[in-house]
Design a protein around this motif. Structure first.
Motif, PDB file in Angstrom:
ATOM      1  N   ASN A 187       0.816  -1.215   0.000  1.00 39.11           N
ATOM      2  CA  ASN A 187       0.000   0.000   0.000  1.00 39.11           C
ATOM      3  C   ASN A 187       0.852   1.268   0.000  1.00 39.11           C
ATOM      4  O   ASN A 187       0.581   2.211  -0.745  1.00 39.11           O
ATOM      5  CB  ASN A 187      -0.932   0.011   1.216  1.00 39.11           C
ATOM      6  N   ALA A 188       1.913   1.282   0.803  1.00 45.11           N
ATOM      7  CA  ALA A 188       2.709   2.501   0.911  1.00 45.11           C
ATOM      8  C   ALA A 188       3.478   2.781  -0.382  1.00 45.11           C
ATOM      9  O   ALA A 188       3.660   3.938  -0.772  1.00 45.11           O
ATOM     10  CB  ALA A 188       3.683   2.386   2.081  1.00 45.11           C
ATOM     11  N   TRP A 214      -1.359  -5.041  -1.654  1.00 42.74           N
ATOM     12  CA  TRP A 214      -1.433  -5.661  -0.321  1.00 42.74           C
ATOM     13  C   TRP A 214      -1.462  -4.518   0.689  1.00 42.74           C
ATOM     14  O   TRP A 214      -0.445  -3.886   0.936  1.00 42.74           O
ATOM     15  CB  TRP A 214      -0.226  -6.551  -0.038  1.00 42.74           C
ATOM     16  N   ASP A 216      -1.710  -3.220   4.272  1.00 43.92           N
ATOM     17  CA  ASP A 216      -1.648  -3.475   5.722  1.00 43.92           C
ATOM     18  C   ASP A 216      -1.590  -2.160   6.492  1.00 43.92           C
ATOM     19  O   ASP A 216      -1.173  -2.118   7.651  1.00 43.92           O
ATOM     20  CB  ASP A 216      -0.449  -4.370   6.061  1.00 43.92           C
ATOM     21  N   TYR A 218       0.368   0.148   6.594  1.00 45.21           N
ATOM     22  CA  TYR A 218       1.677   0.696   6.968  1.00 45.21           C
ATOM     23  C   TYR A 218       2.703   0.539   5.848  1.00 45.21           C
ATOM     24  O   TYR A 218       2.584  -0.345   4.989  1.00 45.21           O
ATOM     25  CB  TYR A 218       2.222  -0.006   8.232  1.00 45.21           C
ATOM     26  N   GLY A 219       3.710   1.398   5.892  1.00 39.35           N
ATOM     27  CA  GLY A 219       4.922   1.249   5.100  1.00 39.35           C
ATOM     28  C   GLY A 219       6.039   1.405   6.107  1.00 39.35           C
ATOM     29  O   GLY A 219       6.305   2.514   6.572  1.00 39.35           O
TER      30      GLY A 219
END
Ligand SMILES: Cc1ncc(C[n+]2csc(CCOP(=O)(O)OP(=O)(O)O)c2C)c(N)n1
Ligand SMILES: [Mg+2]
Length: 803
Positions: A187-188, A214, A216, A218-219
């Motif tokens: 995602n990040a 994907w 979640d 966070y990165g």
């Protein structure tokens, strides 16, 4: 351990149960690998770990939709998928983590990449294509976030090309273009420019590409609120959704722990992309990171207790387990037995992988120790040597560095000795280097029978009918021959199609060969290269055009990180013989006159860099490269398209050799080496120099990588004893590379009577206009003065001070 992807409709409960439990087994096996993998790093057996825990379930659903011939372009979270398509065993997972240099043990890169960077093998042991339609394929991962996207575009576009161009021999590459290219990205990482560039380009091109995000939240430690507008990538991309009036994307959303919905979503995406040839984006959200980002830190530092609690209860494997039990597919007992067996299996495979990795090194250590001890026995400084031996002996899990470093250190204490034991130790060190160094250093360039350096020169043929024409006409007519001879060649770039490039080197060729083969692209240099890499990975022969060398910088990251490392990082198991066409040197202004070759040369080792001085030479390079499997960049001279050249009769046949310099003027007093447009200035200066009795020899380098393989420059300097390098790059740019090549590899310093000189452009970018050029780049006057000054230094009477 492999997924079944023929989802039969009339499935019995037993079959269904078997399949679900098989999926569960893969998910839990993958998780156990992640858990033990982290421990291997924390106990020091492996250096770094980044794993796929928390992303298992969507990858199983994806693997079910993935068919033979399809390609993946993803990132480090995809271990479950690789296991599910049968391309990553538990042992191989751990071998990769340890960095086993044997390709049989680590098929991903033979220890060259850190674990979590996946690939499949497209080439056999002779570097020939395997039949990619009969296997599941993954392009090779790289670490820069988002950089898997540009090549994904090309992988997808190849299907479109194969579906539309039926005269290409596609036997090994495509079944009527039915293959889907599947991408994954965190995602990040969707914040990267190349992500948006690729998304837009795939929407324009309408290629069969499915991108899974994907998500979640966070990165590493940074939450989505800092990454993504509205914290929701599929929401932001809504404008790409196709509708009744416009082509575009199908955008799907699914929760990453919902087994049934995941399977439905991936089947739908597969159908849409495969049949309709459209791009699909799947936003997989509500994913977790059970162990945090990587082995480099712990997520407890930056996730709230609430988030950590949520992640525990939404762990996709736990949810899958609950679903199996609550739907009476299997009992808790059955599942617990599976869990227990997997733990044992993973542990055993891990131990086996460690043994495979460490045993050969232990044997090497023992062999070396024996020689060290013998050498120590008769040595006067044996005390010091015994200390080194003792330090090596206590290392129970040695690395090669430990062994070799000890041996090399011991040699320092044997300098004064002259014994057979010392000779044996030296012999062992040399042999060890010879054996081990290639494991880390081969295959940067093609080593196959098709390597470009194997292709000999074919001279252009001129006959009575040969006419003087504009340089661009030679290119155009040569490209015409290339396109007619090679149905798998495609040329594309900005203004490349309709008008046949900004300098008309492709004039009329789109009309003749169609829009699929000679095409315009958007202004998006990184994905132009990505198209090229992806299509080359699937057997096509793309020529990607970057309009000006000055704009190569936009593409440089992908060339540097992806193309130039590809053959090396796959240990020769993949190749992308992409030809990058561009034009540069000496025109006008800061962004149209650049020759930033120093930067390029240093960033793209692995790709050849060819700098022809005219269009006949350039055309000859294209003809050479198309017979080879080596990726290369060809820089045409921007100011040479309208200069007259004699048109060869053997268009499409003559070949300029790579790595071979050409002496374009003989002379006895000084050797000037240069390349590209600057040679015309040097030639001009050479005439003036003759007037003062200085007869220079001029050498056209023409191929910067590879560089003067026959060492002709040193032969010239042997006669002239003086060297000047003329280059229009900044000081310390390409000229430093050239001098390094000549000094390091051609040993010319004994033959020099004057300091080797370099004449370069100024440090700033070239200013606009004729005067801007004169005061920024080397001129014929500068060349004259530098050479004159060299002679003034040696013969001040014959050459009195000029100014
Ligand atoms: C160009 C680049 N910048 C920074 C990094 C360091 N880095 C590695 S992974 C990562 C976070 C990626 O997060 P995301 O895309 O959400 O994937 P996730 O790891 O969460 O699955 C960063 C910043 C990198 N590898 N490449
Ligand atoms: Mg993330």
């Amino acid at each position: 351990m492999q997924i079944k992807n023929d989802l039969t409709k009339d499935i019995t409960f037993e079959d269904f149960k078997t399949e679900v439990l098989n999926d569960y087994t893969i998910a839990v096996t993958s998780r156990e690998c992640s858990l033990l993998g982290r421990r291997e790093v924390l106990t020091g057996k492996a250096k770094f770990g980044i794993f796929g825990d928390g992303k298992e379930l969507p990858q199983l659903a994806w693997a079910k939709a993935f068919q033979n011939g399809d390609f993946r372009s993803g990132y480090y979270r995809d271990q479950t998928f690789m296991m599910a398509i049968g391309k990553l065993s538990i042992e191989q997972f751990f071998s990769g983590l340890y960095g086993n240099t044997d390709i049989k043990h680590d098929p991903m890169s033979a220890g060259r990449q850190m674990g979590g960077h996946f690939t499949t093998h497209s080439l056999d042991e002779n570097f020939n294509w395997k039949n990619l339609t009969q296997q599941k394929n993954s392009s090779s991962d790289i670490s820069p976030t988002g950089a898997q996207m540009p090549r994904l575009l090309g992988l997808a576009q190849a299907s479109k090309v194969y579906r539309n161009l039926t005269d290409i021999n596609s036997e090994k590459f495509s079944n009527s273009g039915n293959e889907v290219a599947w991408g994954t990205i965190g995602n990040a990482s969707t914040s990267e420019g190349v992500f948006f560039e690729t998304i837009n380009a795939a929407g324009v091109l309408q290629v069969p590409m499915v991108v899974s995000v994907w998500d979640d939240e966070y990165g590493i430690s940074v939450h989505a609120k800092h990454h993504t507008t509205k914290e929701n990538i599929s929401e932001v991309l809504k404008g790409f959704q196709r509708d009744s009036k416009h082509k575009g994307y199908e955008i799907l959303r699914v929760k990453g722990w919902d087994y049934v919905e995941l399977i439905n979503t991936y089947q739908k995406a597969s159908q849409l992309a495969r049949i309709e040839h459209i791009p699909v984006l799947i936003h997989v959200n509500e994913l977790t990171q059970p162990q945090g980002h990587s082995t480099s830190g712990s997520h407890e530092r930056y996730k709230s207790n609430e988030r950590l609690k949520w992640e525990k209860s939404y762990d996709c494997n736990m949810k899958f387990r609950d679903w199996i039990i609550s739907n009476d597919i299997a009992t808790e007992e059955e599942i617990t037995t599976i869990d227990r067996n997997i733990k044992k299996e993973v542990k055993a495979a891990k131990l086996k992988a460690w043994k495979d990795f460490s045993e050969p090194i232990k044997e090497e250590k023992n062999a070396a120790l024996k020689l060290m001890k013998t050498a120590a026995a008769s040595a006067s400084q044996k005390v010091f040597i015994h200390k080194i031996i003792a330090q090596l002996e206590i290392i129970h899990e040695p690395l090669r560095k430990d062994i070799l470093s000890a041996a090399r250190n011991i040699l320092k204490y044997l300098i004064q000795e002259n014994t057979p034991a010392k000779d044996k130790l030296i012999g062992w060190i040399n042999a060890y280097f010879e054996e081990i160094q290639p494991k880390y250093s081969t295959l940067l360039y093609s080593e196959s029978e098709y390597r470009a350096t194997n292709i000999s020169e074919v001279l252009p043929v001129f006959d009575a009918t040969s006419k003087m024409v504009d340089g661009r006409v030679i290119l155009r007519d040569n490209f015409d021959k290339i396109l007619s001879k090679n149905p798998e060649v495609l040329i594309f770039g900005e203004d490349t199609g309709t008008i046949g490039d900004v300098n008309q080197g492709l004039e009329g060729l789109q009309e003749k060969y169609g829009e699929m083969r000679v095409s315009d692209t958007g202004i998006r240099e990184a994905t132009i290269i990505g198209q090229g890499i992806g299509m080359a990975l699937r057997g096509l022969r793309p020529i990607a055009e970057i309009q000006y060398l000055d704009y190569m910088v936009y593409a440089l990251q992908i060339i540097s990180d992806d193309l130039s490392t590809l053959h090396y990082r796959t240990f020769g198991k993949q190749k992308a013989p992409l030809i990058i066409r561009t034009r540069g040197h000496r025109l006008e202004g800061i962004w149209h006159s650049g020759s930033q070759l120093g930067g390029i040369l240093n960033l793209i080792r692995g790709v050849y860099v060819l700098v022809p001085r005219n269009m006949t030479k350039a055309a000859g390079f294209y003809n050479t490269l198309l017979e080879s499997d080596q990726p290369a960049m060809v820089v045409e001279c921007l100011n040479g398209y309208r200069l007259k050249e004699k048109e060869p009769a053997n268009l499409g046949e003559f070949k300029t050799p790579v790595g071979i310099v050409e002496t374009i003027k003989k002379g006895s007093d000084l050797t000037i080496v240069s390349y590209g447009s600057t040679l015309r200035i040097v030639e001009q200066a050479a005439k003036s120099l003759l007037e003062v009795d200085i007869d220079v020899e001029i050498i056209d380098i023409q191929s910067l990588i590879p560089f003067d393989l026959k060492k002709d420059i040193s032969k010239s300097v042997e006669n002239t004893n003086r060297l000047l390098i003329v280059d229009e790059d900044v000081p310390g740019g390409a000229s430093a590379y050239i001098l390094n090549e000549i000094l390091e590899h051609q040993n010319i310093y004994q033959n020099l009577d004057s300091k080797p000189q370099m004449l370069t452009a100024k440090e700033h970018r070239p200013a606009y206009g004729t005067d801007g050029d004169y005061f920024s780049k080397p001129s014929a006057d500068d060349v004259f003065e530098v050479v004159y000054a060299m002679f003034h230094e040696v013969y001040p009477t014959s050459y009195p001070k000029l100014r």
